[in-house]
Scaffold this active site. Structure first.
Site, short mmCIF file in Angstrom:
data_model
loop_
_atom_site.label_atom_id
_atom_site.label_comp_id
_atom_site.label_asym_id
_atom_site.label_seq_id
_atom_site.Cartn_x
_atom_site.Cartn_y
_atom_site.Cartn_z
N HIS A 1 41.76 40.42 46.81
CA HIS A 1 41.43 41.79 46.41
C HIS A 1 39.95 42.01 46.60
O HIS A 1 39.14 41.10 46.37
CB HIS A 1 41.81 42.03 44.94
CG HIS A 1 41.85 43.47 44.54
ND1 HIS A 1 40.72 44.19 44.24
CD2 HIS A 1 42.90 44.32 44.42
CE1 HIS A 1 41.06 45.42 43.92
NE2 HIS A 1 42.36 45.54 44.02
N ASP B 1 49.76 44.45 44.45
CA ASP B 1 50.54 45.07 45.52
C ASP B 1 51.67 44.15 45.99
O ASP B 1 52.74 44.62 46.36
CB ASP B 1 49.63 45.39 46.71
CG ASP B 1 48.56 46.41 46.36
OD1 ASP B 1 48.92 47.45 45.79
OD2 ASP B 1 47.37 46.15 46.62
#
Length: 428
Positions: free
Chosen positions: A306, A363
């Site tokens: 991320h 995600d």
């Protein structure tokens, strides 16, 4: 600690104020730099630029911390619902029982869209992406609210916020049904926020969708975990549009457009697309991971790592547990999910991924959950939009209620031609 920074420029020393946030973040205040020196700062993509002072969300990427209005995401995921969390994000505190009942009542009151909106849906081709429809229809829905044409009115903001938060799921479900050539399904007063969305997505005129509490809870958690995430691309877009004093619906519509981009809201969709490509290669994920580690052509690991979190994404820890529970309960046999488990195990145990902090992020798991409960791929980013709506509304509210708010107007460093002159057509 010094409360100013010194900048030595052109032989002159300029003192710049230092701002400090409640969690210790420090920023050098450059607001008067150009006026005093003629210089501007250059920070492409704004990675080191604080564009605002906000009270909504705090993130510490190094420590893996995410808090809404100071409350850890772990506590909210354990004890709250999406609607209560939305109220917290928008209005700054968890609702009392009376406030919860009133706000839920507003969500129910405003869940129906104006009947004339149906004619707008008919103008889209069946191939239109649901995000395109959603953005356009949010903007169109604002046309049916006369008070939106006036300046910001705090006394009616709760009604406007509830209308947008409620209708976004109705518009999203209608957009999906339109893209599949299916008849639209009206919401029902007896259902909760997330139950109603699933009902409008999957029911038929002659038979209601069977609501499984495990599926409802999993989707509600996805909404909750996405409710806000500081100054990401779409939230910053909402604030920029709001700074022009555009209305709430127009600003949110712009947020949807920003979120649609594959580098932002499309990440969970990219996870499933990656899993499908691995399966098409008749691989269980092992060969793909070898390509990733050896930097093989085209082997891009989606849903891992991320930009903000240099530690484990705190939302991923939460949603992983729910993902495991849901898949076990549903007993789904899906080759894509088997591949996902192989990738997950490698990322959590292989030194290559651990050393690079390539942990599965939110995600990765949200994509798996949505795949498991039958939400089609083109709706993944739409789900993200519904979840992120409270954060957009809250940031819009901050811009409107800031007495010092000015229209956003970034500078640039011009690299084009110097003075040039027009040449008539016959001389070119």
């Amino acid at each position: 600690m010094a409360n100013t920074a010194k900048l030595d420029i052109d032989g002159k020393v300029l003192e710049l104020p230092i701002l400090e946030g409640t969690e210790g973040e420090r920023a050098i205040d450059f607001r008067n730099l150009r006026a005093k020196t003629g210089y501007i700062t250059y920070d492409e993509s704004y990675a080191n630029t604080g564009s605002c002072q906000s009270k909504v969300t705090f993130i510490d990427g190094e420590k893996g911390i995410l808090r809404y209005r100071g409350i850890p995401i772990e506590e909210l995921a354990e004890g709250s619902t999406f609607v209560q969390t939305a109220y917290l994000v928008i209005f700054g505190h968890l609702p009392t029982e009376a406030e919860r009942v009133e706000f839920s009542g507003l969500l129910t009151k405003y869940q129906m869209i104006h009947e004339d909106m149906k004619f707008h849906f008919e103008g889209f081709p069946s191939s239109a992406h649901p995000m395109a429809i959603l953005s356009a229809m949010i903007n169109a829905a604002g046309c049916f609210i006369p008070e939106l044409t006036k300046d910001y009115q705090p006394e009616v903001f709760e009604q406007q916020a509830a209308r947008l938060l409620s209708q976004v799921r109705t518009l999203a479900a209608y957009a999906y049904r339109k893209s599949r050539g299916l008849p639209s399904i009206y919401p029902k007063r007896k259902y909760t926020y997330t139950e109603n969305f699933l009902h409008m997505m999957f029911s038929e005129p002659d038979e209601d969708y069977a609501l499984d509490p495990a599926i409802v809870d999993a989707l509600d958690l996805i909404f909750l975990l996405h409710a806000d995430h500081e100054q990401n691309c779409s939230t910053a877009t909402v604030r920029m549009v709001a700074s022009s004093r555009a209305n709430l619906f127009a600003s949110a519509s712009a947020g949807v457009c920003a979120l649609w981009g594959p580098l932002h809201g499309g990440a969970n969709q990219a996870v499933i697309e990656m899993l499908k490509e691995i399966r098409a290669d008749k691989d269980d994920g092992t060969k793909f991971l070898d390509k990733v580690k050896n930097r093989g052509a085209g082997a891009k690991l989606m849903g891992f790592g991320h930009r903000v979190y240099k530690n484990y994404d705190p939302r991923a820890r939460i949603i992983k547990r729910r993902s495991d529970e849901l898949l076990a309960k549903l007993g789904i046999s899906d080759p894509l999910l088997d591949i996902a488990k192989t990738l997950e195990e490698a990322a959590l145990n292989d030194p290559y991924f651990i050393e690079r902090r390539l942990y599965p992020n939110v995600d990765f798991y949200s994509g798996i959950i949505m795949q498991a409960i039958g939400i089609p791929l083109e709706m993944f980013t739409v789900i993200f939009s519904i979840g992120r709506m409270p954060g957009w509304i809250a940031n819009y509210k901050e811009v409107m209620e800031d007495p010092d708010s000015r229209i956003y107007r970034p500078r640039q460093v011009y690299q084009g031609p110097t003075l040039n002159h027009y040449v008539p057509l016959f001389e070119r």
